[in-house]
Design a protein around this motif. Structure first.
Motif, PDB file in Angstrom:
ATOM      1  N   THR A  28      -4.209   9.914   0.989  1.00 46.02           N
ATOM      2  CA  THR A  28      -4.800   8.766   0.305  1.00 46.02           C
ATOM      3  C   THR A  28      -3.931   7.543   0.526  1.00 46.02           C
ATOM      4  N   LEU A  82      -6.944   8.949  -8.168  1.00 50.00           N
ATOM      5  CA  LEU A  82      -7.895   9.253  -7.097  1.00 50.00           C
ATOM      6  C   LEU A  82      -8.405  10.691  -7.108  1.00 50.00           C
ATOM      7  N   LEU A 141       0.856  -1.185   0.000  1.00 50.90           N
ATOM      8  CA  LEU A 141       0.000   0.000   0.000  1.00 50.90           C
ATOM      9  C   LEU A 141       0.889   1.231   0.000  1.00 50.90           C
ATOM     10  N   ASN A 156     -10.978   3.438  -6.528  1.00 52.11           N
ATOM     11  CA  ASN A 156     -10.145   2.528  -7.312  1.00 52.11           C
ATOM     12  C   ASN A 156      -9.074   3.329  -8.020  1.00 52.11           C
ATOM     13  N   ARG A 200      -4.413   2.997  -8.892  1.00 53.83           N
ATOM     14  CA  ARG A 200      -3.093   2.548  -8.478  1.00 53.83           C
ATOM     15  C   ARG A 200      -2.216   3.690  -7.992  1.00 53.83           C
ATOM     16  N   THR A 201      -2.585   4.949  -8.320  1.00 54.16           N
ATOM     17  CA  THR A 201      -1.788   6.105  -7.942  1.00 54.16           C
ATOM     18  C   THR A 201      -2.695   7.224  -7.442  1.00 54.16           C
ATOM     19  N   PHE A 202      -2.090   8.247  -6.848  1.00 54.26           N
ATOM     20  CA  PHE A 202      -2.883   9.384  -6.370  1.00 54.26           C
ATOM     21  C   PHE A 202      -3.580  10.084  -7.533  1.00 54.26           C
ATOM     22  N   ASN A 204      -3.287   3.762  -1.636  1.00 49.64           N
ATOM     23  CA  ASN A 204      -3.671   2.970  -2.795  1.00 49.64           C
ATOM     24  C   ASN A 204      -2.755   1.752  -2.920  1.00 49.64           C
ATOM     25  N   SER A 205      -3.268   0.747  -3.590  1.00 50.17           N
ATOM     26  CA  SER A 205      -2.513  -0.464  -3.851  1.00 50.17           C
ATOM     27  C   SER A 205      -1.889  -0.327  -5.231  1.00 50.17           C
ATOM     28  N   THR A 254      -9.328  -0.695  -4.619  1.00 49.60           N
ATOM     29  CA  THR A 254      -7.863  -0.723  -4.552  1.00 49.60           C
ATOM     30  C   THR A 254      -7.278   0.519  -3.884  1.00 49.60           C
ATOM     31  N   ALA A 255      -8.134   1.411  -3.408  1.00 49.06           N
ATOM     32  CA  ALA A 255      -7.637   2.655  -2.813  1.00 49.06           C
ATOM     33  C   ALA A 255      -8.665   3.207  -1.839  1.00 49.06           C
ATOM     34  N   GLN A 256      -8.225   4.206  -1.096  1.00 49.24           N
ATOM     35  CA  GLN A 256      -9.134   4.900  -0.199  1.00 49.24           C
ATOM     36  C   GLN A 256      -8.644   6.327   0.019  1.00 49.24           C
TER      37      GLN A 256
END
Length: 193
Positions: free
Chosen positions: A114, A185, A49, A178, A180-182, A116-117, A154-156
């Motif tokens: 944030t 988001l 993460l 969802n 993979r990167t900021f 994220n995975s 995959t994120a929050q």
């Protein structure tokens, strides 16, 4: 121990004896959820993460701190480094972002945190994940937001620190997303500015 925040809850970052906090640490911790089934014991699972802090002036992102850019342009926000496996869970922080509130430029009014995975694993594979705010001058935990349950996201968008009058407040957001990167988001963050 600080306040356990619920989604949407806000706290002031004023010191109990008056005055404002100077340096705070946003800590992120998580553990890999145990696997189930026959092969569970034979294969270890690592969860990568990534914590990020996006600095905003109004609704415009003006800077970011994450594993590929560890310090903001002005030096007020600093990431302590990437952890690719997690493991702290309810204990210490796996990744941390330090914010010197006294040095944040006046045009920056919000800092959104944030997680994220980057590898695309979902939060179904994560347990005991939390975000906490610590007074870096004395190590006292001020607030903690715990991610409840897993999920196929995959994120929050975890929390934000924002100006309020002459001081700062922290708000727990806890919105699944969802990406993979900021950058992925930013649309999810927009509704919380």
């Amino acid at each position: 121990m600080g306040i356990n925040l619920d989604k949407g809850q806000q706290i002031s970052l004023q010191k109990a004896g008056g005055g404002t906090l100077s340096v705070v640490r946003m800590g992120l911790g998580w553990q890999s959820a145990p696997r189930k089934g026959f092969l569970a014991r034979m294969t270890a699972r690592e969860i990568d993460l990534d914590a990020s802090a996006v600095l905003f002036a109004g609704k415009d992102p003006v800077d970011v701190v994450f594993f590929q850019q560890l310090v903001s342009k002005d030096g007020s926000v600093r990431h302590t480094g990437d952890n690719r496996v997690g493991g702290a869970g309810q204990g210490g922080d796996d990744e941390s972002i330090l914010v010197d509130l006294s040095r944040v430029p006046v045009h920056v009014d919000q800092i959104v945190f944030t997680v994220n995975s980057f590898t695309g694993q979902t939060f179904t594979d994560v347990q005991n994940a939390f975000c906490r705010l610590v007074d870096e001058t004395n190590g006292q935990e001020l607030a903690r937001y715990t991610l409840s349950g897993g999920g196929t996201y995959t994120a929050q968008v975890m929390a934000k620190v924002h100006r309020s009058g002459q001081g700062w407040n922290m708000s727990a957001i806890g919105e699944p997303a969802n990406g993979r990167t900021f950058q992925d988001l930013l649309p999810a963050i927009a509704s919380h500015l």
